[in-house]
Design a protein around this motif. Structure first.
Motif, PDB file in Angstrom:
ATOM      1  N   VAL A 178      41.554  33.227  30.469  1.00  0.00           N
ATOM      2  CA  VAL A 178      40.325  32.343  30.132  1.00  0.00           C
ATOM      3  C   VAL A 178      39.374  32.235  31.392  1.00  0.00           C
ATOM      4  O   VAL A 178      38.124  32.714  31.130  1.00  0.00           O
ATOM      5  N   ARG A 179      40.047  32.398  32.577  1.00  0.00           N
ATOM      6  CA  ARG A 179      39.078  32.257  33.735  1.00  0.00           C
ATOM      7  C   ARG A 179      38.667  33.605  34.039  1.00  0.00           C
ATOM      8  O   ARG A 179      37.508  33.770  34.456  1.00  0.00           O
ATOM      9  N   ALA A 180      39.444  34.718  33.989  1.00  0.00           N
ATOM     10  CA  ALA A 180      39.070  35.897  34.077  1.00  0.00           C
ATOM     11  C   ALA A 180      37.965  36.435  33.244  1.00  0.00           C
ATOM     12  O   ALA A 180      37.069  37.100  33.705  1.00  0.00           O
ATOM     13  N   PRO A 240      31.508  41.024  36.729  1.00  0.00           N
ATOM     14  CA  PRO A 240      32.509  41.722  35.999  1.00  0.00           C
ATOM     15  C   PRO A 240      33.510  42.528  37.077  1.00  0.00           C
ATOM     16  O   PRO A 240      34.888  42.039  36.795  1.00  0.00           O
ATOM     17  N   GLY A 241      33.402  42.650  38.165  1.00  0.00           N
ATOM     18  CA  GLY A 241      34.433  43.255  39.139  1.00  0.00           C
ATOM     19  C   GLY A 241      35.409  41.923  39.615  1.00  0.00           C
ATOM     20  O   GLY A 241      36.359  42.287  39.753  1.00  0.00           O
ATOM     21  N   PHE A 242      34.643  40.913  39.895  1.00  0.00           N
ATOM     22  CA  PHE A 242      35.564  39.709  40.118  1.00  0.00           C
ATOM     23  C   PHE A 242      36.214  39.142  39.057  1.00  0.00           C
ATOM     24  O   PHE A 242      37.240  38.712  39.493  1.00  0.00           O
ATOM     25  N   GLY A 243      35.974  39.287  37.925  1.00  0.00           N
ATOM     26  CA  GLY A 243      36.753  38.779  36.867  1.00  0.00           C
ATOM     27  C   GLY A 243      37.979  39.664  36.564  1.00  0.00           C
ATOM     28  O   GLY A 243      38.945  39.148  36.469  1.00  0.00           O
ATOM     29  N   ASP A 244      37.637  41.012  36.777  1.00  0.00           N
ATOM     30  CA  ASP A 244      38.788  41.761  37.032  1.00  0.00           C
ATOM     31  C   ASP A 244      40.076  41.371  38.004  1.00  0.00           C
ATOM     32  O   ASP A 244      41.074  41.516  37.722  1.00  0.00           O
ATOM     33  N   ALA A 245      39.289  41.050  39.349  1.00  0.00           N
ATOM     34  CA  ALA A 245      40.469  40.618  40.296  1.00  0.00           C
ATOM     35  C   ALA A 245      41.072  39.505  40.284  1.00  0.00           C
ATOM     36  O   ALA A 245      42.102  38.978  40.550  1.00  0.00           O
ATOM     37  N   LEU A 246      40.516  38.478  39.082  1.00  0.00           N
ATOM     38  CA  LEU A 246      41.426  37.266  38.666  1.00  0.00           C
ATOM     39  C   LEU A 246      42.245  37.471  37.628  1.00  0.00           C
ATOM     40  O   LEU A 246      43.122  36.246  37.476  1.00  0.00           O
ATOM     41  N   ARG A 247      42.846  38.515  37.311  1.00  0.00           N
ATOM     42  CA  ARG A 247      43.824  38.817  36.159  1.00  0.00           C
ATOM     43  C   ARG A 247      45.227  38.943  36.633  1.00  0.00           C
ATOM     44  O   ARG A 247      46.086  39.615  36.287  1.00  0.00           O
ATOM     45  N   LEU A 290      27.188  27.176  50.955  1.00  0.00           N
ATOM     46  CA  LEU A 290      28.367  27.889  51.650  1.00  0.00           C
ATOM     47  C   LEU A 290      28.733  29.174  51.057  1.00  0.00           C
ATOM     48  O   LEU A 290      28.503  29.369  50.074  1.00  0.00           O
ATOM     49  N   ARG A 291      28.645  29.895  51.769  1.00  0.00           N
ATOM     50  CA  ARG A 291      29.193  31.339  51.539  1.00  0.00           C
ATOM     51  C   ARG A 291      30.430  31.424  51.266  1.00  0.00           C
ATOM     52  O   ARG A 291      31.333  31.140  52.225  1.00  0.00           O
ATOM     53  N   ARG A 292      30.978  31.733  49.955  1.00  0.00           N
ATOM     54  CA  ARG A 292      32.386  31.812  49.838  1.00  0.00           C
ATOM     55  C   ARG A 292      32.681  33.107  48.905  1.00  0.00           C
ATOM     56  O   ARG A 292      32.764  33.301  47.882  1.00  0.00           O
ATOM     57  N   PRO A 293      32.755  34.267  49.760  1.00  0.00           N
ATOM     58  CA  PRO A 293      32.864  35.606  49.129  1.00  0.00           C
ATOM     59  C   PRO A 293      34.288  35.678  48.565  1.00  0.00           C
ATOM     60  O   PRO A 293      34.468  36.589  47.629  1.00  0.00           O
ATOM     61  N   GLU A 294      35.502  35.186  49.227  1.00  0.00           N
ATOM     62  CA  GLU A 294      36.999  35.384  48.778  1.00  0.00           C
ATOM     63  C   GLU A 294      37.117  35.084  47.346  1.00  0.00           C
ATOM     64  O   GLU A 294      38.020  35.810  46.906  1.00  0.00           O
ATOM     65  N   ASP A 295      36.772  34.193  46.713  1.00  0.00           N
ATOM     66  CA  ASP A 295      37.102  33.869  45.305  1.00  0.00           C
ATOM     67  C   ASP A 295      35.832  33.310  44.630  1.00  0.00           C
ATOM     68  O   ASP A 295      36.181  32.443  43.527  1.00  0.00           O
ATOM     69  N   PHE A 296      34.624  33.582  45.113  1.00  0.00           N
ATOM     70  CA  PHE A 296      33.520  33.480  43.887  1.00  0.00           C
ATOM     71  C   PHE A 296      32.761  34.558  43.877  1.00  0.00           C
ATOM     72  O   PHE A 296      31.489  34.397  43.410  1.00  0.00           O
ATOM     73  N   GLY A 297      33.152  35.732  44.030  1.00  0.00           N
ATOM     74  CA  GLY A 297      32.199  36.781  43.761  1.00  0.00           C
ATOM     75  C   GLY A 297      31.318  37.027  44.782  1.00  0.00           C
ATOM     76  O   GLY A 297      30.308  37.611  44.450  1.00  0.00           O
ATOM     77  N   ASP A 298      31.389  36.766  46.127  1.00  0.00           N
ATOM     78  CA  ASP A 298      30.427  36.858  46.974  1.00  0.00           C
ATOM     79  C   ASP A 298      28.957  36.250  46.838  1.00  0.00           C
ATOM     80  O   ASP A 298      28.055  36.948  46.594  1.00  0.00           O
TER      81      ASP A 298
END
Length: 270
Positions: A54-56, A64-71, A190-198
């Motif tokens: 669901v979250r991916a 899209p790229g970040f969604g793939d990283a969440l699988r 806040l810049r949060r690249p590691e788990d919000f898709g930069d």
């Protein structure tokens, strides 16, 4: 027709105490309407797989790229200080929403490490919320509201004082409508690249202990849903004592409000 003594006595009592009896009826809190889905704490691999999908999918709609990283399973999905909530359709059994809670029972949460929190947020139980996601569809807003109620009730049950979150636009406005406030000075993000898709995100806090009073005094449209109504389909109190949740339960024991509000169904946008 002559009435029986019992009938006359009953009617006399009703006449004398009618106002009091009506008050009692009016004060009775009836259960909330059944929901088309149910919410519980994830405690099996199958449930966690549903939440991950669901979250991916949801994050992938925006990046899209970040969604793939969440699988994949993340460390915080199974960490001792975390739990995942899952909403499932009662008709199909499919997952329709999820969120993850990371408590500071075992150590500081991400936001406690990333920024210097105001003094009033220190030294208290905190639930840091992330990975909020819902399936796109007509029930999306209702699923979000119910997930937030599950989160709120869980925090009350485990004596957590504050809920922290970071949100991108426009999700941050949804949280503000619920009563969240800025942690940083207005306009700062806040810049949060590691788990919000930069992306830039807005750190927010919510007072669990003050929420009921503030919703009530503001005549917030969410008050009945969050406080007065019972929703048996939100099963956090039964599932929190099961399987994966057992250690978490024991650890808990160890360790611009006013204005014109939108309708309750409009509080959470999809």
């Amino acid at each position: 027709m002559l009435r029986s003594r019992e009938d006359r006595t009953q009617r006399t009592g009703e006449a004398k105490h009618g106002a009091r009896q009506v008050d009692v009826v009016d004060q009775y809190i009836r259960p909330g309407d059944p929901l088309p889905f149910r919410i519980r704490v994830v405690r099996t691999d199958d449930q966690l797989s549903k939440a991950i999908k669901v979250r991916a999918d949801a994050y992938g709609r925006h990046t899209p790229g970040f969604g793939d990283a969440l699988r994949v399973i993340e460390a915080d999905d199974v960490g001792r200080g975390s739990l995942v909530m899952l909403a499932e359709s009662k008709v199909t059994g499919e997952a329709v929403g999820t969120l993850r809670i990371h408590t500071n029972f075992q150590g500081p949460t991400y936001l406690e490490r990333a920024i210097t929190l105001p003094a009033f947020l220190k030294g208290a139980g905190i639930a840091y919320v992330t990975r909020l996601a819902v399936v796109k569809g007509p029930n999306g807003s209702s699923v979000k509201l119910a997930l937030f109620k599950a989160l709120y009730r869980y925090c009350l049950a485990t004596q957590i004082s504050w809920i922290l979150a970071v949100a991108r636009e426009p999700v941050d406005r949804d949280l503000v409508r619920l009563g969240f406030l800025d942690i940083l000075p207005s306009g700062m993000k806040l810049r949060r690249p590691e788990d919000f898709g930069d992306v830039d995100v807005r750190p927010l806090f919510f007072s669990v202990l003050e929420a009921e009073r503030e919703w009530r005094e503001a005549r917030h449209p969410l008050y009945d849903f969050m406080v007065r109504k019972a929703h048996p389909d939100i099963e956090i109190f039964t599932s929190v004592s099961s399987s994966w949740a057992n250690p978490r339960q024991s650890r808990a024991y160890r360790s611009a409000r006013e204005g014109n509000w939108p309708e309750a169904a409009q509080i959470m946008a999809v």
